[in-house]
Scaffold this motif. Structure first.
Motif, PDB file in Angstrom:
ATOM      1  N   ILE A   1       0.855  -1.176   0.000  1.00  0.00           N
ATOM      2  CA  ILE A   1       0.000   0.000   0.000  1.00  0.00           C
ATOM      3  C   ILE A   1       0.892   1.227   0.000  1.00  0.00           C
ATOM      4  CG2 ILE A   1      -1.939  -1.112   1.165  1.00  0.00           C
ATOM      5  CD1 ILE A   1      -1.026   0.233   3.757  1.00  0.00           C
ATOM      6  N   LEU A   2       0.338   2.349  -0.434  1.00  0.00           N
ATOM      7  CA  LEU A   2       1.092   3.597  -0.491  1.00  0.00           C
ATOM      8  C   LEU A   2       0.748   4.449   0.719  1.00  0.00           C
ATOM      9  CD1 LEU A   2       3.067   5.137  -2.390  1.00  0.00           C
ATOM     10  CD2 LEU A   2       1.049   6.321  -3.302  1.00  0.00           C
ATOM     11  N   LEU A   3       1.782   4.891   1.434  1.00  0.00           N
ATOM     12  CA  LEU A   3       1.587   5.744   2.598  1.00  0.00           C
ATOM     13  C   LEU A   3       1.996   7.177   2.295  1.00  0.00           C
ATOM     14  CD1 LEU A   3       3.089   3.673   5.582  1.00  0.00           C
ATOM     15  CD2 LEU A   3       0.732   3.686   4.732  1.00  0.00           C
ATOM     16  N   ASP A   4       1.245   8.126   2.867  1.00  0.00           N
ATOM     17  CA  ASP A   4       1.714   9.506   2.960  1.00  0.00           C
ATOM     18  C   ASP A   4       2.537   9.600   4.238  1.00  0.00           C
ATOM     19  OD1 ASP A   4       0.479  10.633   0.645  1.00  0.00           O
ATOM     20  OD2 ASP A   4      -1.445  10.590   1.704  1.00  0.00           O
ATOM     21  N   VAL A   5       3.834   9.846   4.102  1.00  0.00           N
ATOM     22  CA  VAL A   5       4.754   9.787   5.232  1.00  0.00           C
ATOM     23  C   VAL A   5       4.682  11.075   6.055  1.00  0.00           C
ATOM     24  CG1 VAL A   5       7.166   9.522   5.927  1.00  0.00           C
ATOM     25  CG2 VAL A   5       6.284   8.258   3.941  1.00  0.00           C
ATOM     26  N   ARG A   6       4.639  10.912   7.376  1.00  0.00           N
ATOM     27  CA  ARG A   6       4.719  12.048   8.296  1.00  0.00           C
ATOM     28  C   ARG A   6       6.121  12.178   8.892  1.00  0.00           C
ATOM     29  NH1 ARG A   6      -0.747  11.890  12.096  1.00  0.00           N
ATOM     30  NH2 ARG A   6      -2.268  12.384  10.457  1.00  0.00           N
ATOM     31  N   LEU A   7       6.617  11.063   9.412  1.00  0.00           N
ATOM     32  CA  LEU A   7       7.946  11.033  10.020  1.00  0.00           C
ATOM     33  C   LEU A   7       8.718   9.843   9.468  1.00  0.00           C
ATOM     34  CD1 LEU A   7       7.209  11.693  13.830  1.00  0.00           C
ATOM     35  CD2 LEU A   7       8.229  13.298  12.204  1.00  0.00           C
TER      36      LEU A   7
END
Length: 316
Positions: free
Chosen positions: A30-36
């Motif tokens: 799955i594709l994540l929007d990265v925060r940290l």
């Protein structure tokens, strides 16, 4: 998207911010929007081309992230590269939803460093209540977590750290004693003095003479769990000592557990989340840098002056 890209191996200066295409999730990803994005010493090995698994250039480093899934869930995930970026593809079995009582900053060390500390202690070294265990780099990312986990399990922790400030932190985290590790000569004797005798188990990540000194501090039938060679000095283990004292030496690299159904990371992650949520596991934060300042984060890690977890804020 923005990402930190390595086009050559070398010092922190090879970590350059670029605009690149979004990753395409593969099967089971799955594709994540990265925060940290977590910064680890493994990333230093990758940058210097000394990592256990060779990488091909150009390469985006980073092996653990906190991000948001397409359906809005906040997760912490393990990656195999690609973490220093605004988006990353992760395997469905290697991301875990973060409980509401755990913050992003608390979660980011858990996937890689938390799992490493947990499995080093309980899967590899198999520590039990009442045993004495040596934990190196006790103010660092893995070490600070291992000190607390071992103490919670009822072990007596002998922490190793290179400065008075780091040794004081290790004591605050639950170590029974803290030993100066800045001088390799005589380290085994200092460990035994602090422990009141030989120790039953030890973690080791420095290599070179430090490995031999740590080995010499072990009691008969002791266990040594080796998970790095931060000094850059590989060394042979003396077979005579292993035979004479019936010592077990085991190597450990977390990616070997990624597909192991007999040692599911889900169980260790639940234990770690629970410990953070109830306040018995404290995160030590070394600093959060904007994504563009990845080289500065690596300089801080290299200097060995910081403590705890370094991370990159991909939203800045």
């Amino acid at each position: 998207m923005r990402a930190i890209v390595m086009r050559e191996f070398g010092g922190p200066e090879v970590l350059q911010l670029e605009d690149v295409n979004d990753p395409e999730p593969g099967r089971g990803q799955i594709l994540l929007d990265v925060r940290l994005a977590g910064v680890n010493y493994a990333d230093v090995h990758v940058r210097g081309n000394t990592y256990l698994a060779p990488v091909e250039l150009p390469y985006i480093p980073g092996n653990e992230v906190v991000g948001v899934t397409p359906n809005g869930k906040r997760v912490v995930a393990l990656t195999q590269g690609g973490g220093y970026a605004e988006k990353v593809a992760v395997h469905r079995m290697l991301n875990w939803e973060i409980p509401d009582d755990v913050s992003d900053e608390q979660a980011v060390p858990l996937a890689l460093q938390g799992n490493s500390a947990w499995h080093l202690l309980f899967t590899v070294a198999q520590i039990t209540k009442g045993e004495k265990v040596v934990i190196p780099a006790a103010a660092g990312g893995v070490g600070s977590l291992a000190v607390q986990l071992a103490n919670r399990a009822g072990a007596t922790v002998i922490a190793l750290a290179s400065t008075p400030e780091k040794r004081e932190l290790a004591l605050e985290l639950g170590a029974a004693a803290a030993v100066d590790s800045s001088d390799e000569e005589g380290l085994a004797e200092r460990i035994r003095d602090a422990a009141g005798g030989d120790v039953q188990a030890a973690l080791e990540m420095t290599g070179g003479p430090t490995l031999h000194e740590t080995l010499n501090a072990l009691a008969p039938r002791g266990r040594l769990a080796v998970y790095g060679f931060a000094s850059g000095r590989l060394t042979d283990v003396p077979i005579h000592t292993l035979l004479e004292k019936s010592i077990t030496v085991s190597g450990f690299w977390l990616p070997r557990l990624y597909a192991d159904r007999n040692l599911p990371l889900k169980a260790s992650m639940k234990s770690l989340f629970d410990a953070v949520g109830n306040g018995s596991l404290k995160m030590v934060h070394g600093g959060t840098y904007p994504l563009a300042d990845a080289a500065k984060a690596h300089n801080s890690l290299n200097s060995r002056t910081g403590t705890g977890k370094f991370s990159l804020d991909t939203t800045k």
